[in-house]
Write an enzyme that holds these catalytic residues in place. Structure first.
Site, PDB file in Angstrom:
ATOM      1  N   HIS A  13       5.590   4.637   7.148  1.00 57.28           N
ATOM      2  CA  HIS A  13       4.671   4.213   6.096  1.00 57.28           C
ATOM      3  C   HIS A  13       3.449   3.618   6.742  1.00 57.28           C
ATOM      4  O   HIS A  13       3.581   2.959   7.746  1.00 57.28           O
ATOM      5  CB  HIS A  13       5.367   3.208   5.177  1.00 57.28           C
ATOM      6  CG  HIS A  13       5.165   1.778   5.611  1.00 57.28           C
ATOM      7  ND1 HIS A  13       4.795   0.786   4.749  1.00 57.28           N
ATOM      8  CD2 HIS A  13       5.247   1.179   6.814  1.00 57.28           C
ATOM      9  CE1 HIS A  13       4.685  -0.355   5.409  1.00 57.28           C
ATOM     10  NE2 HIS A  13       4.960  -0.143   6.648  1.00 57.28           N
ATOM     11  N   LYS A  71      -4.577  -8.385   3.125  1.00 58.76           N
ATOM     12  CA  LYS A  71      -4.557  -8.264   1.658  1.00 58.76           C
ATOM     13  C   LYS A  71      -4.590  -9.655   1.013  1.00 58.76           C
ATOM     14  O   LYS A  71      -5.162  -9.858  -0.048  1.00 58.76           O
ATOM     15  CB  LYS A  71      -3.295  -7.508   1.253  1.00 58.76           C
ATOM     16  CG  LYS A  71      -3.158  -7.282  -0.234  1.00 58.76           C
ATOM     17  CD  LYS A  71      -2.034  -6.313  -0.488  1.00 58.76           C
ATOM     18  CE  LYS A  71      -1.412  -6.562  -1.832  1.00 58.76           C
ATOM     19  NZ  LYS A  71      -0.432  -7.604  -1.893  1.00 58.76           N
TER      20      LYS A  71
END
EC number: 4.1.1.31
Length: 876
Positions: free
Chosen positions: A138, A543
């Site tokens: 991922h 983030k």
């Protein structure tokens, strides 16, 4: 395109011509003419022609539904082919010097000489070289394995066509083969029809090893050996292992309910099966090569009376490997397992093969020994019995849930409600206790049982099968001790590297205190045997706080951890969880490593290589060799010529930049009430959830806002609409604030003298070059409610101001002045990415108007998502 890149330009146009032929054969002139019209208008619009931009918008708005997929596919395929041509160009004989960095090791040796570094120190640094690349699925590689295999074959054709003495007949034959491969790609699905399972992902990882790394590792070591002989007068020891591999595919269960202990067990078996299969290929080749009869006494003893001694030894190894495959096959298919001797440890192959190697040298056949046999010996050290070592990754609360349920069952309270001090006391007490903690008659809940079963899988395998046990969202000392206790209770007979992953801004800032607390516990020191691994999270911290603030928190945490471990006499390995994009910590490897704190690479380098970056950096043997060289030279340089300690005033200013940028970032992402609705409308975030990418869900919590999104879809969404917001928001604003406070001269000094800071700004420049304000504005006009439009306008204005602020501090007039190849590469793809962006905005507009959009629109949308990802050279 610049004439400097003539060979690349020629390959790109040839591939484009062949793709055009394929489109014409498949769909006739209508689609081909549409594609050509859109391409030409896009090129002209990019050069500033307003009338052509309007025509382009109209052309796309007027496309009937049935034409959208073939037009989108044309640009998608063209971008994949362009990427392939560019990747090939970096290893081709026509490659320009400033593109290829022809010999990073050679330039390193020159630097070492200029700085009077002794050959003795250099030789020691080479012996200590330890590069561990951790393959992760991922953000998932968006290009399907089917397509990747075709792209590898296209690369082989380009390589053939480069030979100047190719006859007319051979050239025509190779071009015909190229056209066939391009046609095969066109008539195959661009997008997977189903999500891959964790097993599919693991097989994808093994395919990378088989198709590229298996060849690349011995090639790299052979090349490095030659370089070192020239520079140091001695080569690499035969058992050197400067580069090796681990994997998260099948071991990473953080937020992925599909990775169970059963899957992990199966992936471990598959991994051993693939290793035995590849070694069998090597042994079969050696049987054909080593037909010699002259040997030394050691080989004679191993071979008995056989005339061809080497072959006799190799045939016994062939039997061993065939047995191993047979037994593993039976286990994988739940069949009856035959009782046969199998490959359990690497010495079963190393000892006889090394004996053959020594014998050949002693008998005057060193040139033969140093061929395929040496390659196999090198592979044995790099890949072992397991091919890649598996990491286990689990979220910290899953371990405390086990202990909470257990303590409640035992009637001693609820572990989750205890203070940190009480937890640590309980865990250290249990770790030193001789009695078992887990009661026999206890029947835990399903989730708790799964965690314990995973620990039992670890305990049942040899140490070599595993890399590390990574604890995501680690916050406290008890998070680490809990895993040691669970492994001990499940019967783990060896020391496993238990590696806390510090991910958020607060956790990074607190990481030094946590590790100091652990190192103060004598029992813990005994467990780790003076070696500690710590993972630095890049994606979630960015983030959480924006790139500037996260970047400084990562640097500061690493610096403090290095110093804390040095004081305690503990060897520290920092494990970097970088992503493919800047918003997730991605940066050109060489620059990123040289911008780390001094001494942070002493314990080696461990770094994740993510889905799509695996293909770009490791997907072809020659490209992988280049990547290994870059890593090796950067680590040697960082350890032999460490960067200076940053001045205190630089650190102080970074603290200010970090604070201001974090506030600016959070004011928008968390503080602006219209932000989440704007994000959902202006990007394909909701549609991305439908894309059958990786095996893990896009959200940790399906009902939450931005904070519940995984870092990957968060960044992927913004790179699709070309605002690439998470990779720059807050940074330029902080720089401008510091300039306004009178710190311009200090910022310029940091830019010149501090690799950490100059690399940050270089990464921002690359991001700015990939942004496209016109495209982002077009998405807004087509998709966003009127009351949300001012927010988009505000963000684009901020981006413009930020670009000016960064260029001003760097004293540059244009973006990426110091990286013309990087800029050229972005420009080359932009011509084809922009039509895909326009198509995507149109498709989002049409699909959002329908209750149930027609399948052809959904397919076309997925094709644009994949194409833009290929064009931006990243998913998330």
């Amino acid at each position: 395109m610049n004439e400097k890149y003539a060979a690349l330009k020629s390959n790109v146009s040839m591939l484009g011509r062949l793709l055009g032929n394929t489109i014409q054969d498949a769909h006739g002139d209508v689609i081909l003419e549409k594609v050509e019209t859109i391409r030409k208008l896009s090129k002209s619009a990019r050069a500033g022609n307003k009338a052509d931009r309007d025509s382009l918008v109209e052309e796309i708005k007027n496309l009937p539904n049935e034409q959208l997929t073939p037009v989108a596919r044309a640009f998608n395929q063209f971008l994949n082919l362009t990427n392939m041509a560019e990747q090939y160009h970096t290893i081709s004989r026509h490659c320009e010097e400033h593109v290829c960095e022809p010999d990073v090791l050679q330039s390193l040796f020159s630097k070492l000489n200029q700085n009077d570094i002794s050959k003795l120190d250099a030789a020691q640094a080479v012996r200590d070289l330890n590069i561990e690349l951790v393959l992760t699925a991922h953000p998932t590689e968006i290009t399907r394995r089917t397509m990747i295999n075709k792209l590898v074959k296209i690369n082989e054709c380009l390589s053939k066509l480069e030979l100047s003495d190719l006859s007319h007949k051979e050239r025509a034959k190779t071009e015909r083969r190229l056209e066939q491969l391009i046609a095969q790609g066109w008539h195959s699905d661009v997008i997977r029809q189903q999500r891959p399972t964790p097993l599919d992902e693991a097989k994808w990882g093994f395919a990378v090893v088989e198709n590229s790394l298996w060849e690349a590792v011995p090639d790299f070591l052979r090349e490095m050996d030659g370089r070192l002989k020239g520079y140091l007068g001695e080569g690499l020891p035969i058992d050197a292992r400067p580069v090796h591999f681990s994997s998260w595919m099948g071991g990473d269960r953080d937020g992925n309910p599909f990775v169970t202990h059963t899957i992990t067990k199966e992936v471990l078996r598959l991994s051993r099966w693939k290793a035995a299969d590849l070694y069998l290929g090597d042994v079969n080749e050696l049987i054909t090569e080593l037909s010699m009869t002259k040997c030394n006494d050691a080989v004679r003893e191993l071979a008995g009376d056989e005339h061809e001694a080497y072959r006799a030894i190799l045939k016994s190894l062939r039997t061993l490997l065939n047995n191993t495959l047979e037994v593993l096959d039976a286990k994988l298919h739940d069949a009856e397992v035959p009782k046969k001797e199998t490959l359990q440890n690497i010495d079963q192959l190393w000892t006889p093969l090394y004996a053959c190697y020594q014998s050949l040298h002693e008998c005057g056949m060193g040139v033969i020994a140093d061929g395929s046999l040496l390659d196999t010996l090198r592979r044995l050290k790099a890949f072992g019995v397991h091919l890649v070592r598996l990491d286990v990754r689990q979220e910290s609360t899953r371990h405390s849930d086990v202990l909470s349920e257990l303590t409640r069952y035992l009637g001693i309270g609820d572990y989750d409600q205890w203070s940190e001090q009480d937890k640590v006391a309980f865990l250290t007490n249990e770790l030193s206790s001789k009695r078992p903690l887990l009661p026999r008659d206890w029947e835990p809940s399903e989730q708790v049982k799964e965690v314990l079963d995973t620990c039992k899988v670890v305990a049942a395998q040899p140490r070599e099968a595993f890399g590390a046990y990574v604890i995501s969202m680690a916050r406290t000392a008890s998070d680490v001790l809990a895993v040691h206790l669970l492994l001990q209770e499940c019967g783990c007979p060896y020391r496993m590297d238990v590696c806390p992953l510090f991910e958020t801004l607060d956790d990074l800032n607190n990481s030094e205190a946590v590790m100091k607390q652990l190192m103060s516990i004598d029992l813990y020191r005994g467990f780790i045997q003076n070696h500690q691994m710590v993972m630095i999270g890049y994606s979630d911290s960015a983030k959480d706080a924006g790139v500037m603030s996260a970047g400084w928190a990562q640097y500061d945490a690493m610096d403090k951890l290095v110093k804390a471990c040095e004081e305690e006499g503990i060897e520290l390995t920092l494990f970097h969880g970088r992503g493919g994009t800047v918003g997730r910590g991605g940066a050109p490897a060489h620059a990123a490593l040289l911008s780390q704190p001094p001494k942070s690479l002493k314990g080696g380098l461990r770094v994740t290589e993510q889905g799509e970056m695996i293909r770009f950096k490791l997907g072809l043997p020659d490209v992988a060799v280049n990547s290994f060289n870059l890593y090796a030279s950067a680590i040697l340089e960082a350890n032999l010529l460490p960067p200076p300690e940053p001045k205190q005033e630089w650190r102080d200013l970074m603290e200010v930049l970090s604070e201001v940028s974090c506030e600016a970032y959070r004011n928008v992402v968390r503080g602006e009430e219209k932000f989440v609705p704007y994000f959902r409308q202006a990007t394909p975030e909701l549609e991305l959830g439908k894309l059958p990418l990786g095996s893990r869900p896009a959200k940790r919590n399906p009902n939450g806002g931005v904070e519940s999104l995984r870092a990957i879809p968060w960044i992927f969404s913004w790179s699709q609409n070309r605002l690439v917001l998470p990779a720059w928001l807050g940074a330029g604003e902080a720089i401008q604030y510091s300039v306004d406070q009178g710190h311009q001269a200090l910022l310029e000094e940091m830019c010149r003298e501090w690799p950490f800071f100059s690399t940050r700004l270089g990464m921002l420049e690359m991001v700015y070059s990939k942004c496209n304000m016109e495209i982002a504005k077009y998405y807004d006009q087509r998709l966003v409610d009127e009351e949300l439009l001012p927010l988009g306008e505000l963000l684009r204005e901020q981006l413009q101001k930020d670009i000016k602020a960064v260029l001003n501090v760097e004293n540059n007039e244009n973006l990426m002045q110091s990286d013309p190849w990087g800029l050229e590469s972005i420009r080359l793809r932009n011509i084809y990415v922009e039509p895909l962006n326009m198509l995507q905005a149109e498709l989002l507009y049409r699909t959002r108007k329908c209750e149930t959009p027609p399948a052809e629109l959904e397919e076309a949308l997925m094709v644009t998502i994949a194409g833009i990802a290929a064009g931006m050279r990243n998913t998330g």
